[in-house]
Structure formats: C-alpha cells, structure tokens
Write an enzyme that holds these catalytic residues in place. Structure first.
Site, PDB file in Angstrom:
ATOM      1  N   GLY A   1     -19.980 -19.210 -98.505  1.00 35.56           N
ATOM      2  CA  GLY A   1     -20.890 -20.070 -97.761  1.00 35.56           C
ATOM      3  C   GLY A   1     -22.351 -19.667 -97.814  1.00 35.56           C
TER       4      GLY A   1
ATOM      5  CD  GLU B   1     -12.598 -16.168 -99.726  1.00 37.16           C
ATOM      6  OE1 GLU B   1     -11.418 -15.873 -99.894  1.00 37.16           O
ATOM      7  OE2 GLU B   1     -12.985 -17.051 -98.931  1.00 37.16           O
TER       8      GLU B   1
ATOM      9  CB  CYS C   1     -19.552 -51.475-108.171  1.00 39.34           C
ATOM     10  SG  CYS C   1     -19.905 -52.039-109.820  1.00 39.34           S
ATOM     11  CD  GLU C   2     -18.563 -48.213-103.222  1.00 31.76           C
ATOM     12  OE1 GLU C   2     -19.002 -48.324-102.062  1.00 31.76           O
ATOM     13  OE2 GLU C   2     -17.453 -48.611-103.598  1.00 31.76           O
TER      14      GLU C   2
ATOM     15  CE1 TYR D   1     -17.002 -26.611-103.616  1.00 34.89           C
ATOM     16  CE2 TYR D   1     -19.261 -25.878-103.286  1.00 34.89           C
ATOM     17  CZ  TYR D   1     -17.913 -25.661-103.177  1.00 34.89           C
ATOM     18  OH  TYR D   1     -17.462 -24.494-102.636  1.00 34.89           O
TER      19      TYR D   1
ATOM     20  CE1 TYR E   1     -19.014 -32.717 -97.668  1.00 35.53           C
ATOM     21  CE2 TYR E   1     -19.979 -32.288 -99.817  1.00 35.53           C
ATOM     22  CZ  TYR E   1     -18.906 -32.220 -98.948  1.00 35.53           C
ATOM     23  OH  TYR E   1     -17.746 -31.634 -99.375  1.00 35.53           O
TER      24      TYR E   1
HETATM   25  C1  LIG Z   1     -15.193 -23.392-100.001  1.00 38.50           C
HETATM   26  C2  LIG Z   1     -14.815 -22.036 -99.637  1.00 38.50           C
HETATM   27  C3  LIG Z   1     -15.550 -20.953-100.129  1.00 38.50           C
HETATM   28  C4  LIG Z   1     -16.814 -21.114-100.929  1.00 38.50           C
HETATM   29  O1  LIG Z   1     -17.823 -21.773-100.218  1.00 38.50           O
HETATM   30  P1  LIG Z   1     -19.291 -21.875-100.832  1.00 38.50           P
HETATM   31  O2  LIG Z   1     -20.078 -22.623 -99.823  1.00 38.50           O
HETATM   32  O3  LIG Z   1     -19.160 -22.638-102.117  1.00 38.50           O
HETATM   33  O4  LIG Z   1     -19.772 -20.487-101.062  1.00 38.50           O
HETATM   34  C5  LIG Z   1     -15.086 -19.683 -99.843  1.00 38.50           C
HETATM   35  N1  LIG Z   1     -13.969 -19.487 -99.111  1.00 38.50           N
HETATM   36  C6  LIG Z   1     -13.235 -20.508 -98.621  1.00 38.50           C
HETATM   37  C7  LIG Z   1     -12.021 -20.229 -97.834  1.00 38.50           C
HETATM   38  C8  LIG Z   1     -13.644 -21.809 -98.866  1.00 38.50           C
HETATM   39  O5  LIG Z   1     -12.921 -22.819 -98.359  1.00 38.50           O
END
Ligand SMILES: *Cc1c(COP(=O)(O)O)cnc(C)c1O
Length: 439
Positions: free
Chosen positions: A248, A289, A360-361, A389, A333
C-alpha cells in the site's frame, strides 16, 4: 511536466523512456501499448531491500503480483531477489510457469478454492496467508490428505484502515478480509492453528490499505497488534516468527501526490516493532508486500490520438484508441492521471482537454482535465504511472483486444506480452449449432 525514471526528451522533441523513442515504439508495436522502464522497477526493488539490509534483520519483500503479472515480470522480480504474492490459481500458474522459486511464493485470497489449495500444496509453495476459519480447516484437511505440512500466516484486521491521508479506527472491522482482532477471532484462530498437525503457524499478516502517504497508519497497526501479542505471549507463550505488514505504499500518479522514500516506511515499521516488544520476545522476521510502488510509476501507456470534439464553452474532448478496457482505474475509482503528447515535447502545454476512451460508456474518460500540447489526430499520447493495475485489470469490453506490453532498458526493447488478435477474441466461442452439448 515532470519527467521521471529514465524518461528524457530527444532532439526532435519525442519522449524517450529507457533510451527508446516512445513515438517509434507506438509505430512499431501499435497502440494502445504498455511500456515499462525496467531500470525503474529494479531501483524500487533495491530501495526496499536495502532499507532492510541496513537493519540487519530477516525480511522478505514480496511483490504483490496482482499489480502486474506476466511471465517476464515474475522473472524480473526473481532477478531482484523479491518474494511473490499470488491471489489466485491463475497468478500462481503464471509464477510457476515463470520458474519462480516456490518457497518464496505466498498465497493470498479470501476464498481460495479446494482446487487452488491443492495446486499450491502440490507446488510446495512457501506459505498460505489464511483468511478465515473455513480456509484453515480446509487447508488442514487437504494437507493431511497429501501428508504435508503447510506454513501459515493468519491475516488479521487490526481495526485500522489507512486511506492516503486519513486513518479510520474501525474497532471491529467490517471487511471481507481476515480474522478480526477486537472480537477475539485472531486468538481463537491462533489456538486452532497451533492445535493442527498439518499446519505450521508462522505468524500474522495485515494489510491496512493502499496509496498510503504517511507512516502513521503502519505505526498504529503495529502498536495495536502488539497490545494483543504481549498479552498472548504472557498467557500462552505465543510469539510470531513472521510479521507481515502488507503493502500500500503510495506512488505519484499526478504532481499532487508526494510519496515518501520507501525507507521511511521500513524504518518506522522496524522501530515500532522494536519499541513494542516486551521482555523475552524475539524480533520477528518483517515481511512487506509492495505492489503499485514497485511497478506503478515505471509504466506508461501510449495511445494514438483520434477524434476531437468541442462542446462550445464547455469541454474539449480528445479521444484515444483505448480507455477503460486498458485502464479501468479512472472509471472504477475516479483515479487521476497526467499525460503528454509524446511527439510534441518542446511545445507548450497550453490546451485544456478531456481525454476520452473509445468504449461505449460516457464514463469512459481517462482524464477529465488535462493540460496538453495542441494535439491532432495521429499524435502519440503518453499517460504516466499506469504500471500498476493497468494491464492486470485490462478487459475485452467492446471486444477490444488487450494491448501488448513492452519492457525497455538501456536502449533495448523486449516484447513481453503480445497484443491480442481478433482471433484470440473468439478463441473460446462455439458456433451456435455446435454449442449444444446435451439434449
Ligand atoms: C493489494 C494488496 C497488496 C498490494 O497493494 P499495493 O497498493 O499495490 O501496494 C499487498 N497486500 C495485500 C494483501 C493486498 O491485497
């Protein structure tokens, strides 16, 4: 216009990336086209890893492959010493086909199917991030059938959600993901897992949100988790070998976004864990992650400008040959992006456009307000920071074939995903008369 990564402007006013002229890329591979600056991905991976190396503790940086998964990307993650998160059989299959080291694969998801769990057990992946009691029991059963022991992290919802600049203290968490901390579910899950023969409980996992620009949310989550961990340590001697703090980390989509250097997050996490451990507890391995922060800014999308429509005194629409089919985030989003006309980099950005897709939106708008160079049909538009993404959410709405993906690095171009053809679009279609399989 701020250029980043290896982007520069060539003498003839073209945007270049990785030492390659983007206008030529558009010509050679067609548009829409995803282009990745490979050295930028490497740089990000190294920044995360060196922040941990400096602290001399055991860690894993797992690339959340849902942000952008294809065989070449998984292989690049391997080259950079990353671990890998997958959230489905399809992502796992891609990782296995890419030859990714199985012991560094982590399997996420709130509804893993029996078939997916079997597939992961057969592959002997590194660990399962178990989301709920149903999965824990199923995993124990399936592991027993196969006579193996599965490593497990329990996904917990600590009651802290981070959204960009604010934090929501939710207490009892209303989320489809994970075991709730407040209500005692986590403690119950730890006790169950510890009582299972085919499960080895490695530790805990939490992911508090996405596009986070401050360290506060992570600090609060760690403090919350340790307020429970110290109780559990005292009452039944539990302590995690691994604490996975999720992803995140925020990136720059537009010049309004000001991401922190990645080491700030890592340093804050490690410092907080150290300060929260009570006497006798050992330092857990810290895993993270990152998804978008590894690949987001490294990717751009190239389009060809087509039609132009002026609504007098209201709006100046400029349409490109892609849209919500290759970048769903603005429609999904209200995500914001910036763009440039890649073949007119020395011309002033003094025209206000709204960049429309071709689907077509009415909602298929890539950028509502965008200052660009004066653009005409046939120009090449580059939209920045589409590396996360984008391709992974691409779809065939309106039967648009999904674009190709190229990697560029030091003047070298690799086609890592071929463009879909019209034949690809009907590959699984059956003619009406042959479609009957029973009467
Ligand atoms: C989506 C997600 C991430 C990665 O999120 P980013 O915003 O792309 O860094 C990491 N861990 C989990 C469990 C997620 O669902």
């Amino acid at each position: 216009m701020n250029l980043y990564g290896t982007s520069t402007i060539s003498e003839n006013g073209h945007l270049t990336i990785g030492g390659v002229d983007t206008v030529q890329l558009a010509k050679k591979f067609g548009t829409a086209l995803y282009v990745y600056d490979v050295s930028m991905i490497r740089e990000k991976a190294r920044a995360f890893r060196s922040a941990f190396e400096r602290e001399e503790l055991n860690y894993q940086v797992a690339y959340a492959s849902k942000a952008f998964s294809c065989v070449a990307m998984i292989q690049l993650a391997e080259e950079e010493g990353l671990s890998l998160d997958v959230v489905s059989g399809g992502e796992l299959y891609t990782a296995l086909q890419a030859g990714f080291p199985v012991d560094r694969i982590h399997f996420h998801g709130n509804n893993k199917s029996e078939a997916e769990i079997r597939m992961a057990l057969d592959a002997e992946i590194g660990c399962f991030v178990v989301d709920n009691f149903y999965e824990l029991t199923l995993l124990e059963q399936l592991a027993e059938e196969k006579g193996v022991r599965a490593n497990v992290l329990l996904r917990i919802t600590p009651g802290i959600e981070a959204h960009t600049h604010d934090y929501i203290l939710t207490g009892q968490e209303d989320s489809k993901f994970g075991f709730d901390l407040q209500s005692g579910q986590v403690e119950k899950a730890i006790q169950s897992a510890n009582g299972m023969n085919q499960v080895h409980l490695l530790g805990l996992h939490c992911h508090i949100g996405s596009q986070i620009f401050e360290t506060t949310g992570f600090v609060m989550a760690i403090e919350k988790i340790y307020s429970y961990l110290s109780k559990w340590y005292e009452s039944f001697g539990f302590q995690p070998e691994v604490l996975n703090l999720g992803g995140g980390f925020g990136i720059r989509y537009t010049s309004d976004d000001e991401p922190l250097p990645v080491e700030n997050y890592i340093n804050a996490m490690i410092k907080t864990v150290k300060s929260q451990m009570t006497a006798g507890m050992r330092m857990p391995e810290i895993w993270i992650e990152p998804g978008r922060s590894l690949v987001g800014e490294a990717g751009i999308t190239l389009y060809t400008v087509g039609s132009h429509k002026q609504v007098p005194e209201l709006r100046n629409y400029l349409a490109v040959d892609g849209g919500m089919s290759d970048n769903l985030r603005p429609a999904l989003y209200q995500a914001k992006y910036e763009a440039t006309i890649a073949n007119r980099m020395y011309e002033p950005s003094d025209h206000l456009y709204s960049v429309a897709g071709k689907c077509c939106e009415s909602g298929d708008m890539l950028i509502w307000d965008c200052e660009l160079q004066r653009a005409i049909a046939g120009d090449t538009m580059a939209v920045f920071s589409t590396g996360a993404y984008g391709y992974s959410m691409a779809n065939n709405y309106n039967r648009l074939p999904r674009p190709a993906v190229v990697f560029v690095e030091n003047g070298e171009v690799s086609l890592v995903v071929r463009r879909e053809s019209y034949e690809d679009l009907i590959r699984h279609d059956m003619p009406l008369k042959q479609a009957i399989i029973s009467k």
